[in-house]
Design an enzyme around this catalytic site. Structure first.
Site, PDB file in Angstrom:
ATOM      1  N   HIS A   1       0.832  -1.195   0.000  1.00 15.04           N
ATOM      2  CA  HIS A   1       0.000   0.000   0.000  1.00 15.04           C
ATOM      3  C   HIS A   1       0.869   1.248   0.000  1.00 15.04           C
ATOM      4  CE1 HIS A   1      -3.916  -1.985   1.662  1.00 15.04           C
ATOM      5  NE2 HIS A   1      -3.464  -2.555   0.549  1.00 15.04           N
TER       6      HIS A   1
ATOM      7  N   GLU B   1       0.764   3.862   1.877  1.00 15.81           N
ATOM      8  CA  GLU B   1       1.190   4.247   3.227  1.00 15.81           C
ATOM      9  C   GLU B   1       2.386   3.406   3.664  1.00 15.81           C
ATOM     10  OE1 GLU B   1      -3.425   3.999   3.340  1.00 15.81           O
ATOM     11  OE2 GLU B   1      -1.783   3.107   2.197  1.00 15.81           O
TER      12      GLU B   1
ATOM     13  N   CYS C   1      -6.108   1.260   5.421  1.00 19.57           N
ATOM     14  CA  CYS C   1      -6.701  -0.001   5.863  1.00 19.57           C
ATOM     15  C   CYS C   1      -6.226  -0.274   7.291  1.00 19.57           C
ATOM     16  CB  CYS C   1      -6.281  -1.137   4.929  1.00 19.57           C
ATOM     17  SG  CYS C   1      -4.536  -1.603   5.078  1.00 19.57           S
TER      18      CYS C   1
ATOM     19  N   CYS D   1      -2.350  -0.856   7.567  1.00 24.29           N
ATOM     20  CA  CYS D   1      -1.632   0.418   7.491  1.00 24.29           C
ATOM     21  C   CYS D   1      -1.890   1.261   8.734  1.00 24.29           C
ATOM     22  CB  CYS D   1      -2.029   1.185   6.236  1.00 24.29           C
ATOM     23  SG  CYS D   1      -1.420   0.416   4.718  1.00 24.29           S
TER      24      CYS D   1
END
Length: 160
Positions: free
Chosen positions: A90, A92, A118, A121
């Site tokens: 991801h 992040e 999410c 993260c």
């Protein structure tokens, strides 16, 4: 309970406020994403200075999802589920990893992201010491909202 803040992003002039400025940069970072399902960009900022950027995609040196296809798509896995099946990281996660790789401390930083993080993260952002998250797009993960709220991380929904 975490209080969500909604911002429009414009000052009284045409000059963008800081949140609008950094969200626009996060949107540009998202253009580098190599996921065929969703393009996400993230930047970590402290004292109005960009510390690190990240976009979603395969680890460095590996073939991109755009080249090899998406296993989650082939299996019909809905967004927000079974993230472990994805070959990509991801945005992040990549922003945190880039900061760590280059020895840049991010404790106390603000994350600007084109999507709500999410839960995976969210846990990483809590442990990294991020104090605030500004995001635009939603993500179907209520656990992430609960985790960030419990940690006292301010979440701002940006509507620029």
């Amino acid at each position: 309970m975490n209080k969500e803040i909604v911002k429009s992003g414009l000052e009284t002039t045409d000059r963008p406020d800081w949140d609008a400025y950094f969200m626009e940069i996060a949107a540009v970072v998202a253009k580098r994403a190599t996921c065929g399902r969703r393009r996400v960009g993230a930047i970590l900022v402290k004292d109005k200075r960009i510390l690190s950027t990240g976009y979603n995609g395969a680890p460095s040196g590996l073939r991109h999802c755009l080249e090899v296809g998406c296993l989650r798509e082939r299996l019909g896995v809905p967004s927000g589920e079974r993230a472990e099946l994805c070959r990509g990281l991801h945005a992040e996660q990549n922003a945190i990893i880039q900061a760590a790789l280059h020895g840049v401390p991010i404790e106390g930083a603000v994350l600007y992201c084109t999507n709500q993080p999410c839960s995976v993260c969210a846990k990483m952002l809590v442990n990294a010491g991020v104090r605030r998250i500004v995001f635009t797009g939603s993500y179907p993960d209520e656990l992430a909202v609960d985790i960030l709220g419990e940690a006292g991380i301010e979440m701002t929904i940006f509507r620029g």
